[in-house]
Design an enzyme around this catalytic site. Structure first.
Site, PDB file in Angstrom:
ATOM      1  N   GLU B  66       0.771  -1.333  -0.055  1.00  0.00           N
ATOM      2  CA  GLU B  66      -0.022  -0.013   0.046  1.00  0.00           C
ATOM      3  C   GLU B  66       0.822   1.280  -0.011  1.00  0.00           C
ATOM      4  O   GLU B  66       0.667   2.254  -0.706  1.00  0.00           O
ATOM      5  CB  GLU B  66      -0.919  -0.142   1.318  1.00  0.00           C
ATOM      6  CG  GLU B  66      -2.328  -0.893   1.061  1.00  0.00           C
ATOM      7  CD  GLU B  66      -2.023  -2.442   1.169  1.00  0.00           C
ATOM      8  OE1 GLU B  66      -0.995  -2.773   1.487  1.00  0.00           O
ATOM      9  OE2 GLU B  66      -2.932  -3.086   0.799  1.00  0.00           O
ATOM     10  N   HIS B 135     -10.803  -6.560   8.208  1.00  0.00           N
ATOM     11  CA  HIS B 135     -11.341  -6.097   6.944  1.00  0.00           C
ATOM     12  C   HIS B 135     -12.504  -5.271   7.267  1.00  0.00           C
ATOM     13  O   HIS B 135     -13.496  -5.141   6.338  1.00  0.00           O
ATOM     14  CB  HIS B 135     -11.703  -7.180   6.069  1.00  0.00           C
ATOM     15  CG  HIS B 135     -10.552  -8.237   5.785  1.00  0.00           C
ATOM     16  ND1 HIS B 135     -10.279  -9.238   6.518  1.00  0.00           N
ATOM     17  CD2 HIS B 135      -9.837  -8.279   4.571  1.00  0.00           C
ATOM     18  CE1 HIS B 135      -9.077 -10.046   6.174  1.00  0.00           C
ATOM     19  NE2 HIS B 135      -8.873  -9.222   4.987  1.00  0.00           N
TER      20      HIS B 135
END
Lengths: 420, 333
Positions: B66, B135
């Site tokens: 990321e 998540h």
């Protein structure tokens, strides 16, 4: 809707007591109107509004002391609609809205017996901010309203229901059986029941102590002094006063005030405030005049726009101010906004005074007694009336060079009294 | 790009895909990058088909890193491109937080106004799909804390379809948070709908008795709650914040000033959340209008559980919202 807060009437004021409201909700006011009389630790002051409109609501009842900055009333601009439909105004003076301070209640009082006792106390009152406002508008006694909101809180609907019920049965409780003990609203800290007389002497020493200690602690003073030949000024004044009736005569201190104000045009760094670590110049010249009070202590209300006024106007202002200081009817704007202070101790017989600056101002002019002394001018020694003028100034805002020139300018202006 | 002439029925996912496709067609500087956005079609299938249509130059798969690909996006934006960077979920975005906060949000300021970062970052947020704590969190409130960013939360088909282009036109970084449970939601794209501003909250359902303030995935629960409250005689107004930074104070205060009651529903944790900020602003701006204390329904302060019944219990749900509103109304309601 504009907020009207307890004004700060000088750096040394922390709290004020509303002695009297001169307006009531629904009254029209315009800028400069006196709306209330406030007792400070120094004096009784009439406070003015700075906004025109209609008094919408008053939050602090007479007799309550509140800190500076507390919201005390709301003013609705002309044409702004009222937030709630107002009932027809009763002809009789409105009974006070009785509010009682809520005790601290434990968060879950239901199950425990001691908590239940707390809940049963008669003066427990929960009321929403909106309901409080509506109650003041509709003139509803909150102690008689049953709350249906969360945890029994009084809501707007409860107040409106109570107002409706009162309207339908207008004489049900026309006169209270016993005189009501008026308690202050919960939102107002340090409230005292009734009009508590203030011990002015002790209180005043305390506030003077605070302001002067702050001044000496924070302001790096520098001091300058010069002798001013007053022969021209006094001769002019004598000739001028001969033309006048006793009541119209002018005091020489008026010439001093005017000379200070004129000199400030050339030395703007003496006129204004030291705030937030910077000097803020004031275009207006409002000269604070230190006036001693008969009961002891002193106060320094301002004469506004001295530079723009004639000698006669300043004299009239000064006379009025001294009378009102004695009568305790000073206005808030006079107390709060002096941009420089003049202290004149001539009457007391001292020749020079080295003053302490009244924060957040940056300069103070002291004038001593006029005394006859040998004085050389034009190569001749003669007896002249001399007066010592001193400057105490804030070294952060100016320095001695400019201060010296400022004093010299006052001297020079006093040599041409007819041009003042 | 013209506003569509007639009503179209589509999913939130399809609206988002149309938005991206439109952006790619309109401006050659726009490209999409992120994990699995190309060959796999996006982990929520938002970008399915776009690789075939636009090619690997403009639909770029990235490594599982990321910080690296968000940093590349910032560099591309500084170099004149208009990147759309997709991060799978807000949880993973924390790996790129240094890039987002210390670079994207900061460079304009630190360069003395010389370098804008016209970057759009899209990411999924929120819980409700049984994908476990890593998540499922709702951290958009954290991002809304950061000056220099704009934070969007499209909750309806129309906003999903039209917010992206407005965001790409913004010279500064914009983060778009898409609630996971919304992708399958179907709805009407109203006829004549077109670009939406990214400054204003919007009243989704007018009412008079209480302002229900929410955004994103919770908005639909709030609308349902409002519908259940109506037959009980409680006429609830629903305010969709849509933009979490900068918050639209005026709409919030105006609504509460009319209804005198406010309940904020936020899938974030209560402590230090966007609901705390909204509540504080109501206190600052409408205290004297309040008839009851501001209420909040937030997620339980636990990592979002995997087990369905526990996950449901942790999140704001319609019955809790209904009950909280009834309590706010007191015995009047």
């Amino acid at each position: 809707m504009a907020e009207f807060r307890m004004p700060s009437l000088g750096a040394d004021m922390e709290v004020g007591t509303i002695l009297q409201w001169l307006v009531k909700p629904g009254d029209s006011v315009k800028r400069g109107d006196i709306v209330a009389v406030v007792d400070t630790e120094k004096a009784t002051i009439e406070i003015e509004v700075f906004q025109s409109g209609i008094i919408d609501s008053i939050f602090v009842p007479e007799g309550n002391e509140v800190p500076v900055g507390t919201l005390i009333a709301m003013i609705r601009a002309d044409g702004e609609p009222a937030p709630a439909p107002a009932p027809p105004k009763p002809a009789a003076p409105r009974p006070p809205v009785t509010l009682k301070p809520a005790p601290i209640v434990s968060p879950q009082p239901a199950a425990r017996p001691e908590a239940a006792k707390v809940a049963a106390l008669p003066h427990k009152l929960r009321v929403s901010p909106l309901a409080l406002r509506v109650a003041l508008d509709l003139n509803v006694d909150l102690s008689k309203v049953k709350g249906t909101g969360p945890e029994g809180a009084i809501t707007k609907a409860d107040v409106e229901r109570a107002a409706k019920a009162a309207k339908e049965a207008p004489h049900a409780e026309a006169e209270p059986a016993a005189p009501k003990v008026e308690a202050p609203p919960p939102a107002v800290p340090r409230a005292k029941p009734g009009v508590a007389p203030i011990d002015h002497h002790t209180a005043m020493r305390r506030v003077i102590a605070a302001a002067m200690a702050r001044s000496k602690r924070e302001i790096p003073h520098y001091y300058l002094g010069t002798q001013v030949d007053m022969s021209r000024a006094l001769a002019w004044l004598q000739a001028e006063n001969l033309k006048r009736s006793v009541t119209e005569r002018i005091l020489y201190s008026v010439l001093l005030l005017k000379a200070v104000a004129r000199a400030l045009h050339d030395y703007p760094e003496m006129n204004g405030y030291w705030v937030d670590n910077a000097f803020k110049h004031s275009d207006a010249i409002h000269v604070g005049v230190a006036i001693s009070l008969r009961k002891g202590g002193l106060i320094a209300p301002a004469i506004h726009d001295v530079d723009k006024k004639s000698i006669d106007e300043i004299m009239a202002n000064l006379r009025d101010l001294v009378q009102r200081v004695r009568a305790e009817t000073l206005r808030s704007s006079e107390i709060a906004d002096a941009t420089i202070t003049v202290t004149s101790l001539g009457e007391q017989g001292v020749e020079s005074v080295f003053g302490i600056i009244y924060p957040p101002q940056v300069a103070l002019i002291g004038f001593g007694k006029v005394v006859e002394r040998p004085w050389a001018s034009n190569g001749m020694v003669g007896a002249h009336p001399l007066m010592t003028a001193t400057l105490a100034a804030d070294h952060r805002a100016s320095d001695g060079h400019r201060g010296g020139l400022f004093l010299a300018a006052i001297d020079r202006l006093l040599q041409e009294p007819d041009k003042l | 790009m013209n506003a569509s002439a007639k009503t179209a029925r589509m999913t939130y996912r399809e609206a988002m895909r149309q938005a991206i496709r439109e952006a790619l067609q309109r401006d050659p500087r726009v490209f999409l990058m992120g994990e699995d956005v190309g060959r796999y079609g996006g982990c929520y299938a938002v970008s399915k088909g776009l690789l075939e249509e636009f090619g690997p130059e403009r639909i770029r798969d990235t490594p599982l890193s990321e910080s690296a690909f968000v940093g590349a996006g910032i560099g591309a934006a500084m170099g004149g491109m208009r990147p759309i960077v997709e991060i799978m979920t807000v949880n993973f975005s924390l790996l790129a937080l240094d890039q987002i906060m210390n670079n994207a949000a900061t460079i304009l300021h630190m360069s003395g106004g010389q370098f804008n970062i016209p970057l759009v970052i899209r990411m999924a947020t929120g819980a409700g799909r049984q994908v476990g704590a890593q998540h499922s969190h709702s951290l958009e409130g954290w991002y809304a804390h950061i000056p220099g960013l704009k934070i969007l939360a499209p909750a309806v088909i129309e906003d999903a379809r039209w917010m992206l282009w407005t965001a790409l036109e913004d010279p500064d970084p914009v983060l778009i948070f898409e609630h996971q449970t919304l992708y399958n939601m179907e709805g009407e794209l109203p006829a004549g709908s077109g670009p939406v501003d990214i400054e204003k909250a919007i009243v989704r359902r007018p009412g008079t008795d209480v302002s229900l303030i929410s955004y994103g995935g919770s908005l639909h629960k709030v609308v349902q709650a409002a519908e259940q409250l109506a037959p009980m005689g409680i006429n609830a107004e629903v305010v969709d914040l849509r933009v979490l930074r900068p918050l639209d104070n005026a709409t919030i205060i105006e609504s509460v000033t009319r209804t005198h009651r406010a309940l904020i529903v936020d899938e974030g944790w209560r402590s230090g959340s966007i609901s705390a900020e909204v509540s504080a602003r109501i206190m600052e701006g409408a205290f004297y209008e309040l008839d009851v204390p501001v209420g909040r329904v937030c997620t339980a302060e636990v990592p979002i559980p995997y087990a369905k019944h526990l996950e449901d219990a942790a999140l704001p749900q319609v019955p809790v919202i209904v009950e909280t509103v009834r309590a706010l109304m007191g015995s009047n309601g």
